[in-house]
Design a protein around this motif. Structure first.
Motif, PDB file in Angstrom:
ATOM      1  N   ASP A  53       0.850  -1.193   0.000  1.00 25.50           N
ATOM      2  CA  ASP A  53       0.000   0.000   0.000  1.00 25.50           C
ATOM      3  C   ASP A  53       0.881   1.237   0.000  1.00 25.50           C
ATOM      4  O   ASP A  53       1.686   1.430   0.916  1.00 25.50           O
ATOM      5  CB  ASP A  53      -0.908   0.028   1.240  1.00 25.50           C
ATOM      6  N   CYS A  54       0.732   2.045  -1.038  1.00 27.73           N
ATOM      7  CA  CYS A  54       1.442   3.321  -1.112  1.00 27.73           C
ATOM      8  C   CYS A  54       0.439   4.432  -0.828  1.00 27.73           C
ATOM      9  O   CYS A  54      -0.680   4.411  -1.338  1.00 27.73           O
ATOM     10  CB  CYS A  54       2.059   3.517  -2.493  1.00 27.73           C
ATOM     11  N   ILE A  55       0.850   5.380  -0.037  1.00 25.47           N
ATOM     12  CA  ILE A  55      -0.059   6.440   0.389  1.00 25.47           C
ATOM     13  C   ILE A  55       0.276   7.723  -0.369  1.00 25.47           C
ATOM     14  O   ILE A  55       1.359   8.297  -0.190  1.00 25.47           O
ATOM     15  CB  ILE A  55       0.053   6.667   1.908  1.00 25.47           C
ATOM     16  N   VAL A  56      -0.631   8.137  -1.233  1.00 22.34           N
ATOM     17  CA  VAL A  56      -0.501   9.401  -1.970  1.00 22.34           C
ATOM     18  C   VAL A  56      -1.881  10.035  -2.071  1.00 22.34           C
ATOM     19  O   VAL A  56      -2.898   9.367  -1.902  1.00 22.34           O
ATOM     20  CB  VAL A  56       0.080   9.186  -3.390  1.00 22.34           C
ATOM     21  N   ASP A  57      -1.904  11.320  -2.381  1.00 24.58           N
ATOM     22  CA  ASP A  57      -3.179  12.029  -2.453  1.00 24.58           C
ATOM     23  C   ASP A  57      -3.679  12.197  -3.881  1.00 24.58           C
ATOM     24  O   ASP A  57      -4.851  11.999  -4.160  1.00 24.58           O
ATOM     25  CB  ASP A  57      -3.045  13.417  -1.798  1.00 24.58           C
TER      26      ASP A  57
END
Length: 203
Positions: A53-57
């Motif tokens: 899981d990569c967290i970006v907006d």
């Protein structure tokens, strides 16, 4: 999901005649079962969930997750300290500049293959020993482990065995040497796996 482990069930079968010892069986049964089970767990991501899981907006999460999976993640060693959530998002995770050392982590894509490869390596001594042993012990048992054999028949077969061992004393040394070679291979494999995992996980 449990159908995934169907191929592992064959390893749980108990042999009617034991041709090795308990430690040997731990290598080719318990360890191989555990490694294959975890390899199957890792590869069956559709049952378990996302592998990363990569967290970006700004970018859709599935696209970013695929990008992170293919191009690997990294940590910044000089950001391993600090208070998580205050100084850094997570130990080793933070914004960086050109002067920061970056440590890439590419191993996770290969975990399922490495686990399977390790399982094969743990099974190799067993495979060699089965090939070298050639069913000799099973032949020598003469169905003495069968509960329906009469006592007279058992006595005759025991006498045959005693005569065979008395006649062939010291003629089976190469047989024993082969077994000891397989035991040494088990030991070398375990030690080698320790160093391999250290290399694979980058220390």
């Amino acid at each position: 999901m449990f159908d995934v482990f169907g191929s592992v069930k064959g390893l749980l079968k108990l042999d009617s005649v034991c041709i090795d010892n308990n430690v040997f069986r731990l290598h080719y049964k318990a360890t191989v079962i555990i490694l294959i089970a975890f390899s199957l767990l890792v590869t069956s991501r559709q049952y378990i969930g996302d592998p990363i899981d990569c967290i970006v907006d700004e970018i859709p999460l599935p696209v970013m997750d695929t990008y992170c999976w293919i191009y690997s993640t990294f940590t910044i060693p000089n950001r391993l300290g600090g208070r998580p959530g205050i100084d850094v998002a997570h130990p080793g995770v933070s914004s960086h500049n050109e002067n920061d050392e970056i440590k890439y982590h590419k191993y996770y894509q290969w975990v399922c293959f490495v686990l399977f490869f390790q399982a094969i390596l743990f099974y190799v001594p067993r495979y060699l020993w089965k090939a070298w042993e050639g069913g000799r012990i099973k032949m020598l048992v003469l169905d003495l482990n069968c509960p329906v054999v009469s006592e007279d028949c058992k006595a005759d077969r025991k006498k045959l065995l005693v005569d065979y061992f008395a006649t062939n004393l010291h003629t089976q040394n190469f047989y024993a040497i082969r077994f000891f070679i397989c035991e040494v291979l088990n030991f070398i494999n375990v030690v080698g796996q320790i160093y391999f995992m250290d290399f694979f996980l980058d220390g």
